[in-house]
Design a protein around this motif. Sequence first.
Motif, PDB file in Angstrom:
ATOM      1  N   ALA A  26       0.841  -1.201   0.000  1.00  0.00           N
ATOM      2  CA  ALA A  26       0.000   0.000   0.000  1.00  0.00           C
ATOM      3  C   ALA A  26       0.873   1.247   0.000  1.00  0.00           C
ATOM      4  O   ALA A  26       0.582   2.227  -0.707  1.00  0.00           O
ATOM      5  N   GLY A  27       1.953   1.234   0.778  1.00  0.00           N
ATOM      6  CA  GLY A  27       2.860   2.376   0.831  1.00  0.00           C
ATOM      7  C   GLY A  27       3.508   2.652  -0.512  1.00  0.00           C
ATOM      8  O   GLY A  27       3.722   3.812  -0.881  1.00  0.00           O
ATOM      9  N   LYS A  28       3.796   1.604  -1.271  1.00  0.00           N
ATOM     10  CA  LYS A  28       4.375   1.786  -2.607  1.00  0.00           C
ATOM     11  C   LYS A  28       3.391   2.455  -3.561  1.00  0.00           C
ATOM     12  O   LYS A  28       3.793   3.036  -4.561  1.00  0.00           O
ATOM     13  N   ARG A  29       2.119   2.350  -3.251  1.00  0.00           N
ATOM     14  CA  ARG A  29       1.081   3.010  -4.052  1.00  0.00           C
ATOM     15  C   ARG A  29       0.647   4.336  -3.430  1.00  0.00           C
ATOM     16  O   ARG A  29      -0.405   4.864  -3.766  1.00  0.00           O
ATOM     17  N   ASP A  30       1.477   4.846  -2.499  1.00  0.00           N
ATOM     18  CA  ASP A  30       1.211   6.112  -1.802  1.00  0.00           C
ATOM     19  C   ASP A  30      -0.073   6.073  -0.982  1.00  0.00           C
ATOM     20  O   ASP A  30      -0.765   7.083  -0.858  1.00  0.00           O
ATOM     21  N   ILE A  31      -0.406   4.919  -0.450  1.00  0.00           N
ATOM     22  CA  ILE A  31      -1.545   4.785   0.451  1.00  0.00           C
ATOM     23  C   ILE A  31      -0.977   4.599   1.850  1.00  0.00           C
ATOM     24  O   ILE A  31      -0.406   3.560   2.166  1.00  0.00           O
ATOM     25  N   PHE A  32      -1.098   5.620   2.665  1.00  0.00           N
ATOM     26  CA  PHE A  32      -0.523   5.567   4.008  1.00  0.00           C
ATOM     27  C   PHE A  32      -1.601   5.519   5.089  1.00  0.00           C
ATOM     28  O   PHE A  32      -1.307   5.631   6.268  1.00  0.00           O
ATOM     29  N   ASP A  33      -2.833   5.350   4.671  1.00  0.00           N
ATOM     30  CA  ASP A  33      -3.946   5.168   5.604  1.00  0.00           C
ATOM     31  C   ASP A  33      -4.060   3.674   5.892  1.00  0.00           C
ATOM     32  O   ASP A  33      -3.196   2.893   5.505  1.00  0.00           O
ATOM     33  N   CYS A  34      -5.130   3.265   6.547  1.00  0.00           N
ATOM     34  CA  CYS A  34      -5.330   1.845   6.824  1.00  0.00           C
ATOM     35  C   CYS A  34      -5.380   1.073   5.497  1.00  0.00           C
ATOM     36  O   CYS A  34      -6.184   1.410   4.626  1.00  0.00           O
ATOM     37  N   PRO A  35      -4.538   0.062   5.321  1.00  0.00           N
ATOM     38  CA  PRO A  35      -4.540  -0.688   4.065  1.00  0.00           C
ATOM     39  C   PRO A  35      -5.830  -1.473   3.827  1.00  0.00           C
ATOM     40  O   PRO A  35      -6.125  -1.844   2.701  1.00  0.00           O
ATOM     41  N   PHE A  36      -6.602  -1.719   4.873  1.00  0.00           N
ATOM     42  CA  PHE A  36      -7.824  -2.513   4.718  1.00  0.00           C
ATOM     43  C   PHE A  36      -9.039  -1.638   4.413  1.00  0.00           C
ATOM     44  O   PHE A  36      -9.739  -1.856   3.439  1.00  0.00           O
TER      45      PHE A  36
END
Length: 91
Positions: A26-36
């Motif tokens: 998720a971090g690699k896709r710039d998603i730093f919120d809850c991955p779920f």
Amino acid sequence: PLPMNEHSGFYICCTKRVCYGCVVAAGKRDIFDCPFCRTPALEDEAILLAKLQKRADAKDPTALEALGEQYGTGKCGLEKDVPRAIELWSE
């Protein structure tokens, strides 16, 4: 299977355990919120505790276990209270 407690994190927002591989992906896709559930990351322990307590009040078994762990270890600004932790784990 890998031991879940060693290779995953618990997210209070959705009371889900997410593996660290998913967190990294998720971090690699710039998603730093809850991955779920994509809830924005909260850093205020009072807000986290209130959300967890609300789910525990609704008798969510995962929330009861997590809240019991918070009491058992004294995390999230709670005073360590082992009898309360055991009470939550017994519900």
